[in-house]
Design a protein around this motif. Structure first.
Motif, PDB file in Angstrom:
ATOM      1  N   ALA A 617       0.865  -1.190   0.000  1.00  0.00           N
ATOM      2  CA  ALA A 617       0.000   0.000   0.000  1.00  0.00           C
ATOM      3  C   ALA A 617       0.895   1.231   0.000  1.00  0.00           C
ATOM      4  CB  ALA A 617      -0.898  -0.007   1.230  1.00  0.00           C
ATOM      5  N   TYR A 618       0.446   2.279  -0.697  1.00  0.00           N
ATOM      6  CA  TYR A 618       1.240   3.509  -0.785  1.00  0.00           C
ATOM      7  C   TYR A 618       0.352   4.689  -0.405  1.00  0.00           C
ATOM      8  CZ  TYR A 618       5.119   6.424  -2.363  1.00  0.00           C
ATOM      9  OH  TYR A 618       6.189   7.282  -2.393  1.00  0.00           O
ATOM     10  N   LEU A 619       0.703   5.345   0.686  1.00  0.00           N
ATOM     11  CA  LEU A 619      -0.047   6.505   1.156  1.00  0.00           C
ATOM     12  C   LEU A 619       0.517   7.749   0.483  1.00  0.00           C
ATOM     13  CD1 LEU A 619      -2.268   7.454   3.115  1.00  0.00           C
ATOM     14  CD2 LEU A 619      -0.475   7.745   4.840  1.00  0.00           C
ATOM     15  N   LYS A 620      -0.309   8.410  -0.302  1.00  0.00           N
ATOM     16  CA  LYS A 620       0.169   9.523  -1.128  1.00  0.00           C
ATOM     17  C   LYS A 620       0.660  10.684  -0.268  1.00  0.00           C
ATOM     18  CE  LYS A 620      -2.975   8.618  -5.004  1.00  0.00           C
ATOM     19  NZ  LYS A 620      -4.092   9.164  -5.804  1.00  0.00           N
ATOM     20  N   GLY A 621       1.760  11.257  -0.705  1.00  0.00           N
ATOM     21  CA  GLY A 621       2.309  12.431  -0.043  1.00  0.00           C
ATOM     22  C   GLY A 621       2.181  13.655  -0.934  1.00  0.00           C
ATOM     23  N   ALA A 622       3.280  14.401  -1.039  1.00  0.00           N
ATOM     24  CA  ALA A 622       3.260  15.632  -1.822  1.00  0.00           C
ATOM     25  C   ALA A 622       3.323  15.373  -3.320  1.00  0.00           C
ATOM     26  CB  ALA A 622       4.435  16.522  -1.410  1.00  0.00           C
ATOM     27  N   GLY A 623       3.646  14.153  -3.707  1.00  0.00           N
ATOM     28  CA  GLY A 623       3.754  13.828  -5.129  1.00  0.00           C
ATOM     29  C   GLY A 623       5.117  13.272  -5.459  1.00  0.00           C
ATOM     30  N   ASP A 624       5.162  12.036  -5.905  1.00  0.00           N
ATOM     31  CA  ASP A 624       6.425  11.415  -6.307  1.00  0.00           C
ATOM     32  C   ASP A 624       6.111  10.254  -7.252  1.00  0.00           C
ATOM     33  OD1 ASP A 624       6.118   8.846  -4.779  1.00  0.00           O
ATOM     34  OD2 ASP A 624       6.189  10.214  -3.065  1.00  0.00           O
ATOM     35  N   LYS A 625       7.147   9.659  -7.798  1.00  0.00           N
ATOM     36  CA  LYS A 625       6.984   8.560  -8.747  1.00  0.00           C
ATOM     37  C   LYS A 625       7.489   7.231  -8.175  1.00  0.00           C
ATOM     38  CE  LYS A 625       7.166  11.415 -12.911  1.00  0.00           C
ATOM     39  NZ  LYS A 625       7.847  11.669 -14.212  1.00  0.00           N
ATOM     40  N   VAL A 626       7.535   7.145  -6.849  1.00  0.00           N
ATOM     41  CA  VAL A 626       8.005   5.912  -6.223  1.00  0.00           C
ATOM     42  C   VAL A 626       7.045   4.766  -6.522  1.00  0.00           C
ATOM     43  CG1 VAL A 626       8.476   4.774  -4.023  1.00  0.00           C
ATOM     44  CG2 VAL A 626       9.298   7.104  -4.426  1.00  0.00           C
ATOM     45  N   ALA A 627       5.742   4.993  -6.377  1.00  0.00           N
ATOM     46  CA  ALA A 627       4.762   3.934  -6.636  1.00  0.00           C
ATOM     47  C   ALA A 627       4.855   3.448  -8.074  1.00  0.00           C
ATOM     48  CB  ALA A 627       3.353   4.448  -6.339  1.00  0.00           C
ATOM     49  N   GLN A 628       4.966   4.383  -9.001  1.00  0.00           N
ATOM     50  CA  GLN A 628       5.082   4.014 -10.419  1.00  0.00           C
ATOM     51  C   GLN A 628       6.359   3.220 -10.663  1.00  0.00           C
ATOM     52  OE1 GLN A 628       4.634   7.313 -13.176  1.00  0.00           O
ATOM     53  NE2 GLN A 628       6.030   6.363 -14.631  1.00  0.00           N
ATOM     54  N   SER A 629       7.439   3.610 -10.018  1.00  0.00           N
ATOM     55  CA  SER A 629       8.715   2.912 -10.192  1.00  0.00           C
ATOM     56  C   SER A 629       8.630   1.480  -9.678  1.00  0.00           C
ATOM     57  CB  SER A 629       9.826   3.667  -9.460  1.00  0.00           C
ATOM     58  OG  SER A 629       9.980   4.976  -9.968  1.00  0.00           O
ATOM     59  N   LEU A 630       7.942   1.276  -8.560  1.00  0.00           N
ATOM     60  CA  LEU A 630       7.800  -0.075  -8.009  1.00  0.00           C
ATOM     61  C   LEU A 630       6.942  -0.953  -8.919  1.00  0.00           C
ATOM     62  CD1 LEU A 630       7.343   0.758  -4.216  1.00  0.00           C
ATOM     63  CD2 LEU A 630       9.412  -0.062  -5.384  1.00  0.00           C
ATOM     64  N   ARG A 631       5.952  -0.354  -9.549  1.00  0.00           N
ATOM     65  CA  ARG A 631       5.141  -1.123 -10.506  1.00  0.00           C
ATOM     66  C   ARG A 631       6.009  -1.613 -11.666  1.00  0.00           C
ATOM     67  NH1 ARG A 631       1.319   3.376  -9.727  1.00  0.00           N
ATOM     68  NH2 ARG A 631      -0.268   2.696  -8.223  1.00  0.00           N
ATOM     69  N   ASN A 632       7.015  -0.835 -12.021  1.00  0.00           N
ATOM     70  CA  ASN A 632       7.887  -1.212 -13.133  1.00  0.00           C
ATOM     71  C   ASN A 632       8.685  -2.484 -12.852  1.00  0.00           C
ATOM     72  OD1 ASN A 632       7.057   0.947 -14.652  1.00  0.00           O
ATOM     73  ND2 ASN A 632       8.815   2.253 -14.145  1.00  0.00           N
ATOM     74  N   ILE A 633       8.816  -2.859 -11.570  1.00  0.00           N
ATOM     75  CA  ILE A 633       9.542  -4.089 -11.248  1.00  0.00           C
ATOM     76  C   ILE A 633       8.575  -5.186 -10.807  1.00  0.00           C
ATOM     77  CG2 ILE A 633      11.742  -2.988 -10.717  1.00  0.00           C
ATOM     78  CD1 ILE A 633      11.023  -3.153  -7.755  1.00  0.00           C
ATOM     79  N   GLY A 634       7.310  -5.012 -11.157  1.00  0.00           N
ATOM     80  CA  GLY A 634       6.341  -6.079 -10.956  1.00  0.00           C
ATOM     81  C   GLY A 634       5.646  -6.103  -9.620  1.00  0.00           C
ATOM     82  N   ILE A 635       5.802  -5.063  -8.817  1.00  0.00           N
ATOM     83  CA  ILE A 635       5.122  -4.999  -7.524  1.00  0.00           C
ATOM     84  C   ILE A 635       3.776  -4.308  -7.707  1.00  0.00           C
ATOM     85  CG2 ILE A 635       5.213  -4.038  -5.182  1.00  0.00           C
ATOM     86  CD1 ILE A 635       8.264  -4.363  -5.340  1.00  0.00           C
ATOM     87  N   ALA A 636       2.721  -4.915  -7.222  1.00  0.00           N
ATOM     88  CA  ALA A 636       1.392  -4.309  -7.287  1.00  0.00           C
ATOM     89  C   ALA A 636       1.290  -3.253  -6.202  1.00  0.00           C
ATOM     90  CB  ALA A 636       0.308  -5.358  -7.116  1.00  0.00           C
ATOM     91  N   VAL A 637       1.031  -2.015  -6.586  1.00  0.00           N
ATOM     92  CA  VAL A 637       0.972  -0.905  -5.636  1.00  0.00           C
ATOM     93  C   VAL A 637      -0.437  -0.331  -5.641  1.00  0.00           C
ATOM     94  CG1 VAL A 637       1.921   1.326  -4.956  1.00  0.00           C
ATOM     95  CG2 VAL A 637       3.406  -0.366  -6.061  1.00  0.00           C
ATOM     96  N   THR A 638      -1.069  -0.302  -4.476  1.00  0.00           N
ATOM     97  CA  THR A 638      -2.372   0.332  -4.317  1.00  0.00           C
ATOM     98  C   THR A 638      -2.165   1.654  -3.586  1.00  0.00           C
ATOM     99  OG1 THR A 638      -3.475  -1.808  -4.168  1.00  0.00           O
ATOM    100  CG2 THR A 638      -4.708   0.105  -3.383  1.00  0.00           C
ATOM    101  N   GLU A 639      -2.560   2.742  -4.227  1.00  0.00           N
ATOM    102  CA  GLU A 639      -2.359   4.068  -3.641  1.00  0.00           C
ATOM    103  C   GLU A 639      -3.605   4.506  -2.881  1.00  0.00           C
ATOM    104  OE1 GLU A 639       0.177   6.897  -6.000  1.00  0.00           O
ATOM    105  OE2 GLU A 639      -0.399   5.547  -7.627  1.00  0.00           O
ATOM    106  N   PHE A 640      -3.373   5.096  -1.710  1.00  0.00           N
ATOM    107  CA  PHE A 640      -4.442   5.591  -0.855  1.00  0.00           C
ATOM    108  C   PHE A 640      -4.258   7.087  -0.620  1.00  0.00           C
ATOM    109  CE2 PHE A 640      -4.313   1.112   0.257  1.00  0.00           C
ATOM    110  CZ  PHE A 640      -5.647   0.785   0.484  1.00  0.00           C
ATOM    111  N   ASN A 641      -5.357   7.827  -0.545  1.00  0.00           N
ATOM    112  CA  ASN A 641      -5.335   9.182  -0.015  1.00  0.00           C
ATOM    113  C   ASN A 641      -5.474   9.109   1.500  1.00  0.00           C
ATOM    114  OD1 ASN A 641      -5.227  10.626  -2.522  1.00  0.00           O
ATOM    115  ND2 ASN A 641      -7.365  10.023  -2.847  1.00  0.00           N
TER     116      ASN A 641
END
Length: 818
Positions: A617-641
């Motif tokens: 799970a990824y809790l959104k902050g000010a804005g970054d591409k960490v979640a997108q980068s992790l998806r690129n290596i096959g990790i399923a990332v669910t983003e939450f507000n």
């Protein structure tokens, strides 16, 4: 005195009926002032908007801000853009700020390469002589009477190296601008110039405390009241300055005006010492400063005394008399400046509206474009449209009837020009943009190359008014939207991702996107990879694409054996022309829409990599591409507000990652953090990334006490020491070594912890040259059944940049405790 009181009373009455007339009066006061001020600092948002507004709107001087950089190296509070895209956003924020405070905006080609702790490093990376020459050029061209720099040139190492460097360069340029031996090649375009004096815009923060500043010697300082009230416009200077500063939204600099007196201090540094607490003392700011200005002084003073607010078009005869006199001024510098100012005043007094419109936002050089030209004169003054020149040539000789629109359509051939940000067209160096066209250096943006010049005759006097081509449309929510027309290449192309990660030798499918900005037939699409990599097919054919249409082409790429890093790019060959540029559109409500055309390039990384978790799970902050980068290596990332944060929602995830600056921007986390700590207590892993320390209560950041500092390590190649090499963070599932810190970009990390509870274990030590080791970049602690991790390491930069070791280490973090 009685006459002045009656005038102000009349203006107050008029203010409620004709705000624009008061604006025109203020513009005429500025026209009647001949002085210039240049403010110098390092980044967007470094400028003191109180001073810029004060000089522009109360001293009525031409005031400009010269920023060394465009702020590429900063963080982004409103989105995920970093580096060049962020610099473009911050450039536009500066332009919006200047629209409010009345200043002009300039830059150098220096690149914000990230935080620097000393000016020696900064000036070496920037190429000191190149940037110094550009500052000297700007002084010779702008011709400021005074220069004010935001930072102290005498305190290297005590603040950001960019800050000190901007002051050092400004101080040196002050002395060189009038030296014929300094950059003599410039003198074909500009003339020597010696500013009267130079100041340092100091304050109590430069002395460490208000108490120390109170005791400081102020014999060389000017004390300025910076919050006067403009009774004509009904606003304080603080209100203007706060609104201007609030345009720096990507940096979170929303500002509210303070009430009452506010003081700014200017410390005299160079030139003639000022007298009587007046920064402009000894400088003639009237028309008397030029040899043939006496008549203009009389004519302007007379018009100011008799200005017609109710019917501003009644001022036209006097304005035209002044215009004729201005055109005969021998001083070319002031003649050009005052001609432009006066034409704007005349246009506004008549209420003239001129438009040069396109019904489409973009076009391609060489293609035809249908445009419309419109003009309306709502005043009873006779105005004749003689002809239109520039991008359109029309001879009309048409009298404009009062409040009746004149309109023509015209098809033009688009020129071989560019409108994209000029400083990003070529690949620069770490510290400097490459700009081949020297005439563009320092300009805030690429000038609109498509202009129509409306030549008007008013009472026997001809005035040229330039109008840029714009795209106008109506949004159902916003209303009318007006944007500069954009010239784009025939085709743009890019890969769908910026980073491609290969965990093994298995091939990956890579999507190449091709967008047509004009209708095309027949083209060849290729994906280019290094020789050790393989791509199939070799090429693919485009049959036809309509203007505005796009298509995707799938290629399969196989990596070589072992670890490897590669640059990929796509191209489209059409009739012998190779198209390799990508288009990025950047749109935020507080700036104009940006079309960024730059070389397309993506990174391929083959890494020895493993992870114990497949979803987080990824809790959104000010804005970054960490979640997108992790998806690129096959990790399923669910983003939450933050609003969606519930304990039950997190329980199905082994790890929760908190986005950068989340605690800074989401105040609810000050109490919703308890959900995170309960999640950890029940066996989960939480990773909190960096937050800024300024004004932040770090007791809310973690389950055990922790204090954040401004400690950072800016040298991305600095040595990293493993404090506990056998810790699971360094062994499972990936064996982490010093080589995993090779190839990092911009920095190691920022806003490290400097004090923490004994429950934490520090795992790394690092420092910049000459400093003591910093151990607060990575802390871990057990809490209940779970694990808590704090990190100030710059994963938000390293993962999007495809740094292999950063991925391996982050995989260990999200796997910790599993």
């Amino acid at each position: 005195m009685k006459k002045r009181f009656i005038l102000f009373l009349f203006l107050w009455i008029q203010l409620s009926f004709s705000q624009s007339s008061v604006d025109l009066y203020k513009q005429l006061e500025k026209f009647n002032t001949l002085s210039s001020v240049l403010y110098v600092a390092a980044h967007p948002d470094d400028e003191n908007t109180r001073l810029i507004s004060l000089f522009s709107n109360h001293y009525n001087t031409r005031t400009a801000y010269l920023s060394m950089t465009r702020g590429d190296g900063g963080q982004n509070l409103i989105g995920t853009e970093l580096r060049e895209s962020l610099g473009l956003i911050r450039t536009q924020e500066l332009l919006e700020a200047r629209k409010i405070d009345g200043g002009q905006q300039f830059f150098t080609t220096a690149n914000d390469f990230g935080y620097s702790k000393n000016p020696k490093e900064t000036l070496n990376i920037w190429n000191k002589e190149e940037i110094l020459s550009q500052i000297v050029f700007r002084i010779r061209q702008f011709k400021p009477d005074i220069i004010i720099h935001r930072f102290d040139h005498r305190t290297p190492g005590s603040t950001h190296g960019h800050h000190t460097s901007s002051a050092m360069l400004s101080e040196e340029a002050f002395r060189l601008a009038n030296d014929p031996k300094a950059f003599p090649e410039q003198l074909d375009q500009v003339s020597l110039w010696q500013p009267k004096r130079e100041f340092y815009n100091t304050s109590w923060w430069a002395y460490g405390s208000r108490e120390r500043f109170e005791k400081a010697d102020k014999s060389n300082m000017i004390r300025l009241e910076s919050n006067p009230t403009d009774f004509l416009l009904g606003r304080t200077n603080a209100e203007v300055a706060a609104k201007s500063r609030s345009q720096h939204k990507s940096q979170g600099f929303g500002s509210a005006p303070e009430l009452g007196s506010q003081v700014e201090y200017l410390e005299w540094i160079n030139g003639e010492k000022p007298s009587q607490n007046d920064p402009l003392s000894g400088i003639d700011t009237s028309w008397n400063r030029i040899s043939d200005g006496a008549t203009l002084a009389k004519l302007t003073a007379k018009l100011l005394s008799n200005f017609d607010y109710e019917k501003p078009y009644n001022n036209i005869t006097a304005l035209l008399e002044i215009y004729k006199e201005v055109r005969s001024v021998k001083d070319e510098h002031w003649r050009n400046i005052k001609t432009k100012e006066l034409i704007n005043i005349i246009q506004s007094c008549l209420g003239l509206r001129l438009q040069f419109n396109s019904s489409v936002p973009v076009g391609v050089a060489g293609n035809k474009l249908n445009t419309s030209l419109k003009i309306i004169n709502p005043s009873p003054i006779q105005v004749t449209l003689n002809q239109i020149e520039g991008a359109v040539t029309l001879k009309t000789n048409t009298p404009l009837q009062t409040n009746q629109r004149w309109e023509k359509t015209h098809a033009l051939t688009l020129p071989e020009k560019v409108t994209t940000p000029y400083w990003l067209l070529e690949k620069g160096t770490l510290g400097n943009y490459k700009v081949s066209d020297v005439s563009l250096k320092g300009l805030p943006e690429t000038p609109n190359p498509i202009q129509a010049i409306f030549n008007l005759t008013i009472e026997g006097t001809t005035l040229p008014i330039g109008v840029p081509l714009t795209y106008r449309t109506t949004d159902r929510v916003v209303g009318e939207v007006v944007e500069d027309f954009q010239l784009l290449p025939t085709l743009t192309t890019q890969l769908s991702n910026e980073i491609y990660l290969f965990e093994n030798n298995a091939p990956k499918k890579i999507r190449v996107q091709v967008q047509a900005h004009a209708a095309i037939q027949n083209g060849l699409v290729q994906l280019h990879v290094p020789e050790s990599w393989k791509v199939v097919p070799n090429s693919q054919k485009i049959n036809r694409l309509e203007a505005g249409a796009s298509d995707d082409f799938i290629f399969e790429v196989s990596p070589p054996d072992g670890n490897a890093t590669a640059q990929f790019f796509s191209s489209v060959n059409k009739e012998g022309v190779n198209y390799t540029m990508k288009l990025t559109e950047i749109e935020y409500p507080h700036i104009s829409k940006q079309y960024l055309v730059a070389p397309n390039e993506s990174k391929g990384v083959k890494i020895d990599f493993d992870t114990k978790v497949k979803k987080i799970a990824y809790l959104k902050g000010a804005g970054d591409k960490v979640a997108q980068s992790l998806r690129n290596i096959g990790i399923a990332v669910t983003e939450f507000n933050v609003e969606e944060l519930r304990l039950e929602s997190l329980k199905s995830y082994p790890t929760v990652v908190v986005g950068i600056r989340a605690f800074n921007v989401h105040k609810d986390l000050a109490f919703k953090n308890k959900i995170l700590w309960e999640y950890v207590k029940q066996g989960g892993t939480v990773i909190v990334q960096y937050n800024t320390s300024r004004g932040f209560d770090s007791s809310t950041l973690a389950p055990y006490p922790i204090s954040l500092s401004r400690d950072r390590v800016t040298d991305e190649s600095s040595k990293v020491t493993f404090l506990n090499p056998t810790h699971p963070i360094f062994t499972t599932p990936n064996k982490i070594s010093a080589t995993d810190f090779d190839g990092w970009v911009q920095e190691r990390g920022l806003y490290f912890a400097n004090n923490w509870d004994e429950q934490y274990t520090p795992l790394l030590a690092m420092n910049d040259p000459g400093e003591s080791p910093k151990k607060g970049s990575l802390l871990v602690a057990d809490f209940g059944e779970g694990k808590f991790i704090f990190t100030g390491l710059s994963f938000f930069r390293e993962l999007p940049a495809g740094v292999p070791g950063a991925f391996r280490l982050f995989a260990n973090l999200i796997s910790y405790g599993q």
